[in-house]
Write an enzyme that holds these catalytic residues in place. Structure first.
Site, mmCIF file in Angstrom:
data_model
loop_
_atom_site.group_PDB
_atom_site.id
_atom_site.type_symbol
_atom_site.label_atom_id
_atom_site.label_comp_id
_atom_site.label_asym_id
_atom_site.label_seq_id
_atom_site.Cartn_x
_atom_site.Cartn_y
_atom_site.Cartn_z
ATOM 1 N N LYS A 104 0.738 -1.304 -0.058
ATOM 2 C CA LYS A 104 -0.023 0.066 0.214
ATOM 3 C C LYS A 104 0.914 1.067 -0.003
ATOM 4 O O LYS A 104 2.126 1.169 0.334
ATOM 5 C CB LYS A 104 -0.845 -0.038 1.187
ATOM 6 N N ASP A 133 -1.939 -1.843 10.546
ATOM 7 C CA ASP A 133 -2.320 -1.603 9.297
ATOM 8 C C ASP A 133 -3.159 -2.812 8.613
ATOM 9 O O ASP A 133 -3.244 -2.857 7.422
ATOM 10 C CB ASP A 133 -0.871 -1.400 8.378
HETATM 11 P P1 ATP Z 1 4.358 -0.392 8.035
HETATM 12 O O1 ATP Z 1 4.165 0.539 6.843
HETATM 13 O O2 ATP Z 1 2.792 -1.306 8.233
HETATM 14 O O3 ATP Z 1 4.846 0.152 8.941
HETATM 15 P P2 ATP Z 1 6.586 -1.380 6.750
HETATM 16 O O4 ATP Z 1 6.457 -1.626 5.395
HETATM 17 O O5 ATP Z 1 7.202 -0.246 7.305
HETATM 18 O O6 ATP Z 1 5.220 -1.715 7.498
HETATM 19 P P3 ATP Z 1 7.437 -4.367 7.019
HETATM 20 O O7 ATP Z 1 7.981 -4.510 5.860
HETATM 21 O O8 ATP Z 1 5.857 -4.811 7.201
HETATM 22 O O9 ATP Z 1 7.726 -2.950 7.408
HETATM 23 O O10 ATP Z 1 8.239 -4.771 8.297
HETATM 24 C C1 ATP Z 1 8.366 -4.391 9.366
HETATM 25 C C2 ATP Z 1 9.093 -5.264 10.281
HETATM 26 O O11 ATP Z 1 8.159 -6.706 10.590
HETATM 27 C C3 ATP Z 1 10.279 -5.961 10.071
HETATM 28 O O12 ATP Z 1 11.349 -5.955 11.222
HETATM 29 C C4 ATP Z 1 10.224 -7.280 9.803
HETATM 30 O O13 ATP Z 1 11.354 -8.340 10.022
HETATM 31 C C5 ATP Z 1 8.947 -7.797 10.442
HETATM 32 N N1 ATP Z 1 8.243 -8.850 9.859
HETATM 33 C C6 ATP Z 1 7.528 -9.674 10.238
HETATM 34 N N2 ATP Z 1 6.854 -10.574 9.485
HETATM 35 C C7 ATP Z 1 6.966 -9.950 8.174
HETATM 36 C C8 ATP Z 1 6.844 -10.301 6.991
HETATM 37 N N3 ATP Z 1 5.919 -11.216 6.622
HETATM 38 N N4 ATP Z 1 7.007 -9.557 5.969
HETATM 39 C C9 ATP Z 1 7.936 -8.357 6.193
HETATM 40 N N5 ATP Z 1 8.214 -7.983 7.447
HETATM 41 C C10 ATP Z 1 7.979 -8.866 8.405
#
Ligand code: ATP
Length: 283
Positions: free
Chosen positions: A10, A136
């Site tokens: 997203k 989210d």
């Molecule tokens: P948001 O915008 O919701 O904060 P993000 O895109 O910044 O998310 P993600 O890629 O969702 O961040 O990952 C954040 C943390 O979650 C990382 O530390 C990662 O190791 C952990 N994590 C746990 N499960 C997953 C997964 N299936 N995919 C990605 N990251 C994951």
């Protein structure tokens, strides 16, 4: 038996923080939409009562810390499911990027296991369960374009954005949303005009949608990581109609209407940043 679910990333067209709540979370007001950059989540039924996660990523754990694991475990506990599942995730969404990759994987597991385990849970209930995993996740269960408020649990559908291209550039750093949220001082925050974005989407007006883009967290992330601000400047100069940071960053995205123009922005960012993507908004 197995099935697979697409787990799209997203972007935030708009992100505002309204205040801090008693429970420690923040009240948000965000307009989010899905883009054509997805992880592939495969779910295989296991007769044995276990949850196994397999993925190839240096940055994502494959144990109970994985949000996909947590989603499966939650359904299993809540609905006393005795079957197990093997979850295979092919990651395309960059990690810790502000694109909700982990949340989208968790949401795909909730949607998929609802079918595979024949649980007949309503989308509303799945969204409610999703909130236990992350703010989210309810939006990611819904998957579309929406105004998201509260802590993330109120998801009000909006019309999809007019057809356009998104160029994403992710600098070689991961940003922890937690760290950025800890630094929020609500009194000093700049606020985007959420209603203007709602109106632009309702009118299907691309130019107005671009004008209304705004993210209250940009200044905090830019202060911590000046290279993110530099990428935004570079993308603006390379011809994107408007450019914004998604979530708490560090991914910067730009919107353009036509493919040729999108290709030019993409090419110009490729020389400047390691991870660049050119995709369409799904909405
Ligand atoms: P948001 O915008 O919701 O904060 P993000 O895109 O910044 O998310 P993600 O890629 O969702 O961040 O990952 C954040 C943390 O979650 C990382 O530390 C990662 O190791 C952990 N994590 C746990 N499960 C997953 C997964 N299936 N995919 C990605 N990251 C994951």
């Amino acid at each position: 038996m197995f099935l697979y679910e697409k787990a799209p990333a997203k972007i935030n067209l708009s992100l505002d923080i309204l205040g801090k709540r008693q429970d420690g979370f923040h009240d948000v007001e965000m307009i989010m939409t899905t883009i054509d950059l997805s992880d592939r989540v495969e779910l295989h039924l296991l007769e044995k009562d276990t949850i196994k996660v397999s993925l190839e990523s240096r940055f994502v754990p494959n144990d109970e810390r994985n949000l996909a694991y947590q989603a499966a475990n939650l359904l299993k506990k809540e609905y006393q499911v005795s079957q197990g599942v093997f979850i295979k995730i092919d990651k395309s969404i960059p990690v810790s990027a502000g694109l909700a990759g982990g949340s989208s994987d968790a949401a795909a597991v909730l949607r998929g296991l609802n079918k595979l385990w024949n649980l007949n849970i309503s989308t509303e209930k799945l969204m409610q369960l999703g909130l236990c995993i992350g703010s989210d996740v309810p939006f990611c269960v819904y998957n579309g374009t929406a105004l998201v408020t509260g802590r993330g649990e109120q998801v009000i559908p909006l019309p999809a954005p007019p057809s356009c291209w998104v160029i994403l550039a992710k600098p070689n750093i991961g940003v922890s949303s937690k760290t950025i949220f800890h630094q929020i001082n609500v009194e000093e925050l700049w606020h985007p005009n959420t209603q203007r974005m709602v109106d632009a989407l309702s009118a299907g007006d691309f130019a107005e949608m671009c004008e209304a883009m705004g993210n209250a967290l940009e200044s905090i992330t830019f202060y911590n990581y000046p290279e993110v601000a530099r990428i935004k400047e570079k993308m603006k100069k390379s011809g994107a109609y408007n450019v914004l940071m998604s979530g708490s960053g560090p991914t910067i995205y730009g919107l353009v209407e036509h493919e040729g123009q999108a290709q030019r922005v993409y090419n110009s960012m490729r020389g400047f940043c390691d991870e660049v993507y050119m995709v369409r908004i799904i909405g």
